[in-house]
Write an enzyme that holds these catalytic residues in place. Structure first.
Site, mmCIF file in Angstrom:
data_model
loop_
_atom_site.group_PDB
_atom_site.id
_atom_site.type_symbol
_atom_site.label_atom_id
_atom_site.label_comp_id
_atom_site.label_asym_id
_atom_site.label_seq_id
_atom_site.Cartn_x
_atom_site.Cartn_y
_atom_site.Cartn_z
ATOM 1 N N HIS A 1 -1.070 6.167 2.567
ATOM 2 C CA HIS A 1 -1.212 5.136 3.602
ATOM 3 C C HIS A 1 -0.918 5.761 4.961
ATOM 4 C CE1 HIS A 1 -1.006 1.021 5.255
ATOM 5 N NE2 HIS A 1 -0.032 1.501 6.013
ATOM 6 N N CYS B 1 0.787 -1.241 0.000
ATOM 7 C CA CYS B 1 0.000 0.000 0.000
ATOM 8 C C CYS B 1 0.817 1.288 0.000
ATOM 9 C CB CYS B 1 -0.952 -0.009 1.193
ATOM 10 S SG CYS B 1 -2.125 -1.393 1.180
#
Length: 535
Positions: free
Chosen positions: A141, A87
């Site tokens: 993230h 991510c």
């Protein structure tokens, strides 16, 4: 001299941009480019862990009418790849236009501003051009010690949960491992915390979970953005990030009910590729943070647990699809669709038991391939292209589509504009895609129309020979066999392509640290170019 804080530098950059003076790192406006008032809006829709399990990509099971309809409005990239299948680094590549190997941002806990204090991210580039920039949901993230990049957007980020439960049996207990990781709490004792449920399916409305709330707030922001544009002429750049189908598969019951469990696909090849190096294979990992997955193991292929996890993933995809439908409907109802560029991007793919692997964190096709859709002004409608594309390409593509100057740094800009392909899907702007994943070794990959080469190098032992993988997707789409030893000419050709890329930064190494070292040896292309210049 110590530079001022990033937030101060950004505020100063935006202030001078308002006076038609560009900040450092942003090229001056070109005379034939439209003013901010004449430029299109941008809506970016980022979907976590979304592979091309969509009807428009040929998945016969997926119930994704809204993403399919968006694809029908624009251009679908059938060969798009993330630059790193996890991510935080993947989102950095999107927002910086830079490969992980150019920035050293390989980890979930990597901090953008520590590595690149003066970077100008994609939304900052648009802010400097007169756009109002906003972010909601999972954009950068946040978690695992990472705070994202608050400096990237003009207004405070609208944050909501990634790990969430509402079923009575899953609430009221102690914080789970993944809740702590994504909440940036108790990071020093994650292994001591209980595991959370891998899935739940309560009969609740969409806004019982974060994606429903984030979508509703984005729709409200779109209404405000329309009023602002009518009153002030200010275009918007809004990034909306959806958490599902990231685990846990916490999804309202009606999306589970869209699927007959007996009709869901199962992994066709559940073994490691024959001849693959051990470093390429993943066992356990993220999946082990959830129960009832065996702690330290993986679901058995063909088991009821494996079938339920596949069911949960598809339910999550359909839940995300419903939120996309609400966003596109809002653009239509507000009269914004004709002047808004829409991008839908998955941050990486997802293993559902193929090769015996679950989630992501590999260089294999199921982890690296992503959906990528563009629609709006300047984009062909109802088209698909086989053009190989990367996440880093989104940055220069959006700036060109919206009439902004070509990005030239200060961070490395590794992407290429896909605008020629958006206008003519038969056009070609690159002949391969590049991606990477760091493990005990750093695996860099070249993906062509037919092949993928992965070269695993050991930074700790530079003289150690590389470990190689080669897969032929024309003859072996399931990656059953590593062909590196059988096809040395293909390996040599693709390694030459890989050798033309800059030397990769080591994990934890910043660009400034790398720049302080002696210059690396010239690449083959540089040597050849030098010889040609003196002929």
């Amino acid at each position: 001299m110590i530079p001022p804080p990033v937030s101060v530098r950004l505020a100063a950059a935006l202030a001078v941009a308002a006076l038609a003076v560009q900040p450092a790192g942003v090229a001056a406006e070109e005379p034939d480019r439209p003013s901010a008032a004449g430029r299109p809006n941008v809506l970016m829709i980022l979907v976590d862990d979304l592979k091309p399990a969509l009807g428009c990509y040929g998945d016969a099971v997926a119930q994704t009418p809204h993403m399919d309809a968006l694809a029908a409005r624009g251009v679908r990239f059938d060969a798009a790849y993330c630059n790193q299948a996890v991510c935080a680094p993947s989102r950095f590549t999107l927002m910086l236009g830079s490969h992980s190997t150019s920035t050293g941002l390989y980890g979930l806990g990597s901090h953008l501003r520590q590595a690149l204090p003066d970077a100008v991210t994609l939304p900052q580039r648009f802010a400097a051009a007169g756009y109002r920039t906003e972010s909601l949901g999972k954009v950068f993230h946040i978690g695992h010690g990472n705070q994202g990049d608050p400096e990237s957007f003009m207004v405070p980020h609208f944050k909501d949960k990634v790990i969430e439960y509402v079923a009575p049996e899953n609430v009221g207990g102690p914080i789970t491992r993944e809740e702590a990781l994504f909440g940036n709490v108790m990071l020093d004792r994650i292994g001591q915390l209980p595991r959370g449920a891998a899935y739940e399916s309560p009969d609740v409305p969409d806004d019982a979970y974060a994606d429903g709330r984030v979508t509703a707030e984005t729709v409200r922001r779109l209404r405000d953005a329309k009023a602002r544009r009518e009153a002030e002429g200010t275009p918007f750049f809004i990034a909306c990030g959806l958490a599902r189908p990231h685990m846990p598969f916490s999804v309202p019951q009606r999306y589970w009910d869209l699927y007959d469990p007996d009709e869901l696909p199962a992994a066709e090849f559940v073994e490691a590729p024959d001849g693959a190096p051990g470093v390429a294979i993943k066992r356990g990992g993220e999946i082990n943070a959830y129960k009832p997955i065996p702690d330290g193991g993986d679901p058995e292929p063909g088991s009821e647990l494996a079938k339920t996890l596949v069911h949960g993933y598809y339910a999550g995809v359909s839940y995300a699809d419903a939120q996309v439908g609400k966003l596109i409907a809002a653009l239509d109802e507000l009269g914004l669709a004709e002047n808004t560029v829409v991008v839908l991007w998955g941050d990486h793919g997802f293993h559902l038991g193929d090769h015996g692997i679950w989630t992501k964190h590999t260089n294999f096709e199921q982890a690296a391939r992503i959906p990528l859709l563009f629609a709006g002004p300047g984009v062909s409608a109802g088209a698909a292209t086989g053009q190989l594309a990367e996440s880093v390409d989104v940055f220069p593509t959006l700036t060109e589509l919206c009439g902004l100057p070509t990005p030239r740094g200060p961070q490395p800009i590794d992407g290429v504009s896909l605008v020629p392909v958006l206008k003519d899907p038969a056009a070609r702007v690159r002949d391969h895609a590049y991606h990477v994943f760091p493990k005990q070794r750093l695996g860099r990959a070249i993906r062509t129309d037919r092949y993928r080469l992965v070269e695993w190098i050991d930074h700790r032992v530079p003289e150690a020979p590389a470990l190689l993988e080669l897969y032929d997707y024309r003859d072996d789409p399931l990656e059953t066999r590593n062909l590196a030893e059988e096809r040395p000419q293909v390996v040599e050709r693709l390694r030459a392509t890989l050798a033309d890329y800059p030397k990769p930064l080591k994990p934890g190494e910043t660009p400034a640290q790398a720049a302080a070292k002696p210059a690396p040896p010239m690449t083959r292309a540089e040597i050849a170019a030098g010889l040609e210049a003196h002929d």
